[in-house]
Design a protein around this motif. Structure first.
Motif, PDB file in Angstrom:
ATOM      1  N   LEU A 117     -83.679 -89.510 -10.137  1.00  0.00           N
ATOM      2  CA  LEU A 117     -83.606 -88.151  -9.682  1.00  0.00           C
ATOM      3  C   LEU A 117     -82.307 -87.833  -8.854  1.00  0.00           C
ATOM      4  O   LEU A 117     -81.554 -86.918  -9.263  1.00  0.00           O
ATOM      5  CB  LEU A 117     -84.630 -87.830  -9.084  1.00  0.00           C
ATOM      6  CG  LEU A 117     -84.802 -86.356  -8.378  1.00  0.00           C
ATOM      7  CD1 LEU A 117     -84.799 -85.470  -9.655  1.00  0.00           C
ATOM      8  CD2 LEU A 117     -86.347 -86.279  -7.572  1.00  0.00           C
ATOM      9  N   GLU A 118     -81.828 -88.955  -8.189  1.00  0.00           N
ATOM     10  CA  GLU A 118     -80.570 -88.818  -7.141  1.00  0.00           C
ATOM     11  C   GLU A 118     -79.301 -88.680  -8.479  1.00  0.00           C
ATOM     12  O   GLU A 118     -78.217 -87.789  -8.022  1.00  0.00           O
ATOM     13  CB  GLU A 118     -80.463 -89.875  -6.458  1.00  0.00           C
ATOM     14  CG  GLU A 118     -81.386 -89.767  -5.284  1.00  0.00           C
ATOM     15  CD  GLU A 118     -81.413 -91.198  -4.571  1.00  0.00           C
ATOM     16  OE1 GLU A 118     -80.740 -92.173  -4.537  1.00  0.00           O
ATOM     17  OE2 GLU A 118     -82.624 -91.544  -3.924  1.00  0.00           O
ATOM     18  N   LEU A 119     -79.414 -89.437  -9.311  1.00  0.00           N
ATOM     19  CA  LEU A 119     -78.267 -89.542 -10.290  1.00  0.00           C
ATOM     20  C   LEU A 119     -78.207 -88.225 -11.126  1.00  0.00           C
ATOM     21  O   LEU A 119     -77.110 -87.701 -11.265  1.00  0.00           O
ATOM     22  CB  LEU A 119     -78.577 -90.797 -11.275  1.00  0.00           C
ATOM     23  CG  LEU A 119     -77.768 -90.912 -12.562  1.00  0.00           C
ATOM     24  CD1 LEU A 119     -76.093 -91.259 -12.136  1.00  0.00           C
ATOM     25  CD2 LEU A 119     -78.111 -91.957 -13.385  1.00  0.00           C
ATOM     26  N   LEU A 120     -79.210 -87.649 -11.317  1.00  0.00           N
ATOM     27  CA  LEU A 120     -79.224 -86.341 -12.031  1.00  0.00           C
ATOM     28  C   LEU A 120     -78.623 -85.095 -11.018  1.00  0.00           C
ATOM     29  O   LEU A 120     -77.751 -84.431 -11.743  1.00  0.00           O
ATOM     30  CB  LEU A 120     -80.748 -85.930 -12.184  1.00  0.00           C
ATOM     31  CG  LEU A 120     -81.501 -86.787 -13.640  1.00  0.00           C
ATOM     32  CD1 LEU A 120     -82.939 -86.140 -13.753  1.00  0.00           C
ATOM     33  CD2 LEU A 120     -80.742 -86.342 -14.961  1.00  0.00           C
ATOM     34  N   TYR A 121     -79.210 -85.279 -10.034  1.00  0.00           N
ATOM     35  CA  TYR A 121     -78.614 -84.408  -8.879  1.00  0.00           C
ATOM     36  C   TYR A 121     -77.021 -84.469  -8.801  1.00  0.00           C
ATOM     37  O   TYR A 121     -76.364 -83.445  -8.912  1.00  0.00           O
ATOM     38  CB  TYR A 121     -79.183 -84.842  -7.606  1.00  0.00           C
ATOM     39  CG  TYR A 121     -78.702 -84.021  -6.413  1.00  0.00           C
ATOM     40  CD1 TYR A 121     -78.930 -82.674  -6.070  1.00  0.00           C
ATOM     41  CD2 TYR A 121     -77.689 -84.745  -5.400  1.00  0.00           C
ATOM     42  CE1 TYR A 121     -78.565 -81.980  -5.063  1.00  0.00           C
ATOM     43  CE2 TYR A 121     -77.298 -83.943  -4.272  1.00  0.00           C
ATOM     44  CZ  TYR A 121     -77.598 -82.754  -3.924  1.00  0.00           C
ATOM     45  OH  TYR A 121     -77.151 -82.089  -2.976  1.00  0.00           O
ATOM     46  N   ARG A 122     -76.603 -85.605  -8.631  1.00  0.00           N
ATOM     47  CA  ARG A 122     -75.106 -85.928  -8.651  1.00  0.00           C
ATOM     48  C   ARG A 122     -74.175 -85.469 -10.137  1.00  0.00           C
ATOM     49  O   ARG A 122     -73.314 -84.725  -9.864  1.00  0.00           O
ATOM     50  CB  ARG A 122     -74.846 -87.491  -8.505  1.00  0.00           C
ATOM     51  CG  ARG A 122     -75.109 -87.640  -6.968  1.00  0.00           C
ATOM     52  CD  ARG A 122     -74.446 -89.440  -6.725  1.00  0.00           C
ATOM     53  NE  ARG A 122     -74.683 -90.185  -7.823  1.00  0.00           N
ATOM     54  CZ  ARG A 122     -75.870 -91.114  -7.820  1.00  0.00           C
ATOM     55  NH1 ARG A 122     -76.631 -91.065  -6.721  1.00  0.00           N
ATOM     56  NH2 ARG A 122     -75.722 -91.934  -8.693  1.00  0.00           N
ATOM     57  N   ALA A 123     -75.115 -85.788 -11.059  1.00  0.00           N
ATOM     58  CA  ALA A 123     -74.372 -85.469 -12.458  1.00  0.00           C
ATOM     59  C   ALA A 123     -74.165 -83.918 -12.749  1.00  0.00           C
ATOM     60  O   ALA A 123     -73.251 -83.433 -12.961  1.00  0.00           O
ATOM     61  CB  ALA A 123     -75.229 -86.009 -13.244  1.00  0.00           C
ATOM     62  N   GLN A 154     -71.124 -81.407 -12.779  1.00  0.00           N
ATOM     63  CA  GLN A 154     -71.018 -80.800 -14.090  1.00  0.00           C
ATOM     64  C   GLN A 154     -70.757 -79.105 -13.766  1.00  0.00           C
ATOM     65  O   GLN A 154     -69.907 -78.233 -14.297  1.00  0.00           O
ATOM     66  CB  GLN A 154     -72.241 -80.621 -15.087  1.00  0.00           C
ATOM     67  CG  GLN A 154     -72.213 -79.930 -16.435  1.00  0.00           C
ATOM     68  CD  GLN A 154     -73.754 -80.137 -16.943  1.00  0.00           C
ATOM     69  OE1 GLN A 154     -74.573 -80.828 -16.664  1.00  0.00           O
ATOM     70  NE2 GLN A 154     -73.747 -79.161 -18.032  1.00  0.00           N
ATOM     71  N   ALA A 155     -71.330 -78.544 -12.495  1.00  0.00           N
ATOM     72  CA  ALA A 155     -71.019 -77.335 -11.896  1.00  0.00           C
ATOM     73  C   ALA A 155     -69.785 -77.549 -11.213  1.00  0.00           C
ATOM     74  O   ALA A 155     -69.537 -76.111 -10.663  1.00  0.00           O
ATOM     75  CB  ALA A 155     -72.335 -77.032 -11.068  1.00  0.00           C
ATOM     76  N   GLY A 156     -69.160 -78.311 -10.901  1.00  0.00           N
ATOM     77  CA  GLY A 156     -68.040 -78.369  -9.981  1.00  0.00           C
ATOM     78  C   GLY A 156     -68.299 -78.230  -8.323  1.00  0.00           C
ATOM     79  O   GLY A 156     -67.528 -77.471  -7.975  1.00  0.00           O
ATOM     80  N   ARG A 157     -69.457 -78.667  -8.059  1.00  0.00           N
ATOM     81  CA  ARG A 157     -69.771 -78.530  -6.791  1.00  0.00           C
ATOM     82  C   ARG A 157     -69.579 -79.554  -6.007  1.00  0.00           C
ATOM     83  O   ARG A 157     -70.306 -80.659  -6.479  1.00  0.00           O
ATOM     84  CB  ARG A 157     -71.122 -77.821  -6.866  1.00  0.00           C
ATOM     85  CG  ARG A 157     -71.420 -76.252  -7.360  1.00  0.00           C
ATOM     86  CD  ARG A 157     -73.078 -76.100  -7.607  1.00  0.00           C
ATOM     87  NE  ARG A 157     -73.700 -75.868  -6.294  1.00  0.00           N
ATOM     88  CZ  ARG A 157     -75.146 -75.546  -6.057  1.00  0.00           C
ATOM     89  NH1 ARG A 157     -75.566 -75.197  -7.098  1.00  0.00           N
ATOM     90  NH2 ARG A 157     -75.409 -75.727  -5.069  1.00  0.00           N
TER      91      ARG A 157
END
Length: 340
Positions: free
Chosen positions: A216-222, A226-229
């Motif tokens: 879930l942490e990996l998804l958050y970072r990915a 992807q959103a450039g945030r």
């Protein structure tokens, strides 16, 4: 003392184990849960210890047994059973999600047990499924149980556990599966992008790589990349909390992608096993999502299997809400071992 109370005490005395309480444990990569089973299905003195606080599993077990309440209730334990988040193949156990390793026989001798049974935690959890009361599970979506059919089990926590329960005569056989390590397969452009992000770090990206606390942490970072945030590092519990509280749109997106991925994996398991008895979701993450999980794309993705959408629409899916369900399963396995 009333007659009804005397009757209840008499029944408890008859049902108590002749050789004294049994020690049960449910060991994950983060926590080790212990209990005394004082009579069939009756669990007392439940305690949760942090795995990181002890050099070995035996140390954690001895600390539990030495606690005043447990020592007073069970000064000597003859039979014990451990459900552990690890494949079990022979006497030597080396945990994949923690540093503990041990010999089952050496630990049995060291702790002074007559019997020490060690089984995979999801095999134990699978064995608990037929014993779950209605109040210990919540159905998500439609479908109805078909009697005498296989059951499937998934659970995301420190890792991704997978198992199944197959009818065998009058009983059940639990599958010893490591299905969480199958290769992850994306089904849309967002999942392709997060897979490509994960490939930068991991040559093999399994389902567990996303469907776990670290996942879930990996998804958050990915998704942030992807959103450039630029976003602060957050733990899985905090991501879930912010998503459920409506405090962070990126956390909510991460949870939504997680739930959709889990739906696809659950649908794969249902088709693979022919699990028309239902698919059960356990682990430490999903039960805490509550209504957010029920409102997610999980069930839609579960049924999204083309020509087999109608087949999966008939398969019920449940979230396990019982606090310590693995104790039921490991208790049944130990009872069978002692009766053999």
């Amino acid at each position: 003392m009333t007659a009804s109370l005397l009757s209840a005490l008499s029944q408890n005395a008859v049902s108590a184990f002749a050789e004294g309480p049994r020690l049960l444990a449910d060991v994950g990569g983060t926590n080790a849960r212990f209990a005394l089973e004082v009579a069939p299905g009756q669990f007392e003195r439940i305690d949760v210890l942090s795995c990181a606080a002890f050099p070995t599993l035996a140390d954690a077990m001895r600390a539990y047994l030495a606690s005043p309440a447990v020592a007073a209730a069970a000064p000597a334990i003859r039979h014990a059973a451990i459900a552990i988040a690890n494949p079990i193949d022979g006497d030597e156990v080396r945990m994949t999600n923690h540093h503990w390793e041990f010999s089952i026989e050496a630990m049995r001798v060291d702790c002074g047990f007559d019997t020490l049974l060690v089984v995979n935690d999801f095999s134990a959890l699978a064995r608990s499924l037929p014993h779950l009361a209605a109040g210990h599970k919540v159905q998500v979506g439609g479908g109805a149980v078909r009697a005498h059919s296989p059951l499937g089990l998934l659970g995301a926590g420190t890792g991704l556990g997978v198992s199944g329960l197959i009818p065998a005569g009058e009983g059940w056989t639990a599958l010893r599966s490591e299905g969480g390590h199958v290769s992850f397969s994306p089904v849309n452009e967002v999942e392709v992008a997060v897979l490509q992000y994960a490939w930068r770090e991991f040559p093999h990206v399994s389902a567990e790589r996303f469907l776990s606390g670290d996942g879930l942490e990996l998804l958050y970072r990915a998704l942030a990349q992807q959103a450039g945030r630029a976003v602060p590092a957050l733990s899985a519990p905090e991501i879930s909390r912010r998503a459920c509280a409506g405090e962070c749109d990126l956390c909510d997106q991460a949870v939504e992608v997680f739930c959709g991925m889990l739906g696809t994996v659950a649908g794969n398991l249902a088709i693979t096993l022919g699990a028309q008895g239902g698919i059960y979701i356990g682990g430490g993450i999903v039960p805490k999502l509550g209504a957010r999980f029920a409102q997610s794309s999980f069930r839609c993705r579960f049924e999204q299997k083309g020509r087999f959408a109608g087949y999966l629409a008939q398969v019920p899916t449940y979230v396990i809400t019982a606090e310590y369900p693995a104790f039921l399963g490991v208790s049944a396995i130990l009872a069978e071992k002692l009766a053999a």
